[in-house]
Design an enzyme around this catalytic site. Structure first.
Site, PDB file in Angstrom:
ATOM      1  N   LYS A  11      -6.300   0.407 -15.875  1.00  0.00           N
ATOM      2  CA  LYS A  11      -5.104   1.349 -15.574  1.00  0.00           C
ATOM      3  C   LYS A  11      -4.927   2.175 -16.649  1.00  0.00           C
ATOM      4  CE  LYS A  11      -2.613  -1.634 -12.089  1.00  0.00           C
ATOM      5  NZ  LYS A  11      -1.509  -2.222 -11.719  1.00  0.00           N
ATOM      6  N   TYR A  51      -1.707   2.604  -2.995  1.00  0.00           N
ATOM      7  CA  TYR A  51      -0.449   1.688  -3.007  1.00  0.00           C
ATOM      8  C   TYR A  51       0.472   1.939  -1.949  1.00  0.00           C
ATOM      9  CZ  TYR A  51      -1.718  -0.325  -7.753  1.00  0.00           C
ATOM     10  OH  TYR A  51      -2.088  -0.830  -8.844  1.00  0.00           O
ATOM     11  N   ASN A 114       0.792  -2.957 -16.396  1.00  0.00           N
ATOM     12  CA  ASN A 114       0.207  -4.201 -16.690  1.00  0.00           C
ATOM     13  C   ASN A 114      -1.434  -4.097 -16.727  1.00  0.00           C
ATOM     14  OD1 ASN A 114      -0.279  -3.456 -14.061  1.00  0.00           O
ATOM     15  ND2 ASN A 114       0.689  -5.380 -13.191  1.00  0.00           N
ATOM     16  N   HIS A 117      -5.878  -3.877 -12.204  1.00  0.00           N
ATOM     17  CA  HIS A 117      -5.479  -4.004 -10.573  1.00  0.00           C
ATOM     18  C   HIS A 117      -6.735  -4.806 -10.413  1.00  0.00           C
ATOM     19  CE1 HIS A 117      -5.025  -3.501  -6.536  1.00  0.00           C
ATOM     20  NE2 HIS A 117      -6.223  -3.519  -6.313  1.00  0.00           N
ATOM     21  N   GLU A 128     -10.562  -0.943  -0.664  1.00  0.00           N
ATOM     22  CA  GLU A 128     -10.583  -0.464  -1.938  1.00  0.00           C
ATOM     23  C   GLU A 128     -11.646  -0.017  -2.504  1.00  0.00           C
ATOM     24  OE1 GLU A 128      -6.253  -2.772  -3.071  1.00  0.00           O
ATOM     25  OE2 GLU A 128      -8.205  -3.618  -4.097  1.00  0.00           O
TER      26      GLU A 128
HETATM   27  P1  ADP Z   1      -0.738  -7.286  -8.568  1.00  0.00           P
HETATM   28  O1  ADP Z   1      -1.282  -6.070  -9.212  1.00  0.00           O
HETATM   29  O2  ADP Z   1      -0.601  -8.446  -9.397  1.00  0.00           O
HETATM   30  O3  ADP Z   1      -1.346  -7.593  -7.041  1.00  0.00           O
HETATM   31  P2  ADP Z   1       1.528  -6.373  -6.874  1.00  0.00           P
HETATM   32  O4  ADP Z   1       0.618  -5.881  -5.837  1.00  0.00           O
HETATM   33  O5  ADP Z   1       2.752  -6.922  -6.482  1.00  0.00           O
HETATM   34  O6  ADP Z   1       1.122  -6.876  -7.925  1.00  0.00           O
HETATM   35  O7  ADP Z   1       2.340  -4.845  -7.337  1.00  0.00           O
HETATM   36  C1  ADP Z   1       1.294  -3.886  -7.567  1.00  0.00           C
HETATM   37  C2  ADP Z   1       1.559  -3.196  -8.938  1.00  0.00           C
HETATM   38  O8  ADP Z   1       2.922  -2.619  -8.944  1.00  0.00           O
HETATM   39  C3  ADP Z   1       1.656  -4.113 -10.163  1.00  0.00           C
HETATM   40  O9  ADP Z   1       0.273  -4.305 -10.579  1.00  0.00           O
HETATM   41  C4  ADP Z   1       2.512  -3.223 -11.114  1.00  0.00           C
HETATM   42  O10 ADP Z   1       1.640  -2.239 -11.756  1.00  0.00           O
HETATM   43  C5  ADP Z   1       3.417  -2.581  -9.989  1.00  0.00           C
HETATM   44  N1  ADP Z   1       4.744  -3.501 -10.048  1.00  0.00           N
HETATM   45  C6  ADP Z   1       4.677  -4.734  -9.343  1.00  0.00           C
HETATM   46  N2  ADP Z   1       6.022  -5.218  -9.231  1.00  0.00           N
HETATM   47  C7  ADP Z   1       6.680  -4.300 -10.092  1.00  0.00           C
HETATM   48  C8  ADP Z   1       8.147  -4.388 -10.528  1.00  0.00           C
HETATM   49  N3  ADP Z   1       8.975  -5.204 -10.260  1.00  0.00           N
HETATM   50  N4  ADP Z   1       8.496  -3.289 -11.261  1.00  0.00           N
HETATM   51  C9  ADP Z   1       7.630  -2.466 -11.672  1.00  0.00           C
HETATM   52  N5  ADP Z   1       6.431  -2.104 -11.157  1.00  0.00           N
HETATM   53  C10 ADP Z   1       5.719  -3.334 -10.604  1.00  0.00           C
HETATM   54 MG    MG Z   2      -1.413  -6.328  -5.473  1.00  0.00          MG
END
Ligand code: ADP
Ligand code: MG
Length: 143
Positions: A11, A51, A114, A117, A128
């Protein structure tokens, strides 16, 4: 175990922090092969579609902004059980909750920023991968 392919993104936060190498090294050390990889700047339309599953969530707008703020690296990873394996190597969504040695623990900043992805299932991995890589492009890179 089955050889699978999964889709991965380094990212924009990790790219800006010069952590592409750390992410790639952690993926490779974890047993995954980089089958394809390219640096792109995601457009707003791409980020919104990528997303779309989160479009009703309060963080959706900020997430789209984050994913388009600078270049990212999109990847196709291959290996035994690659989808679940990559999720393990990445660690929990929130870096504060990610296990030691995971990418998100090593280079993630917060629950939004974070670092990486990874697809969450076989069907999403296929969609994807197809979103960012053409079939002929991947065929030429198979090894
Ligand atoms: P993952 O990437 O672990 O599969 P999710 O699919 O739940 O997680 O969320 C997609 C992305 O959205 C996350 O990787 C993160 O960048 C962002 N995200 C998820 N939850 C939050 C939150 N509570 N606040 C801000 N950003 C979030
Ligand atoms: Mg996810």
């Amino acid at each position: 175990m089955a050889i699978e392919r999964t889709f991965s993104i380094v990212k924009p936060d990790a790219v800006a922090n010069n952590k592409i190498g750390t992410v790639v090294a952690t993926l490779e050390a974890g047993g995954l092969k980089i089958l394809a990889q390219k640096m792109i700047r995601m457009t707003e339309a791409q980020a919104k579609e990528f997303y779309a599953v989160h479009k009703e969530r309060p963080f959706y707008g900020d997430l789209v902004k984050f994913m388009t703020e600078g270049p990212c690296v999109v990847q196709v990873l291959e290996g035994d059980n690659a989808i679940a394996r990559n999720r393990e190597i990445m660690g929990a969504t929130n870096p504060a909750e990610a296990a030691e040695g995971t990418i998100r623990k090593l280079v993630g900043t917060n629950i939004e920023r974070n670092a990486c992805h990874g697809s969450d299932a076989a069907d999403t991995a296929k969609v994807e991968i197809g979103f960012f890589f053409g079939g002929a492009e991947l065929a030429a890179l198979s090894r």
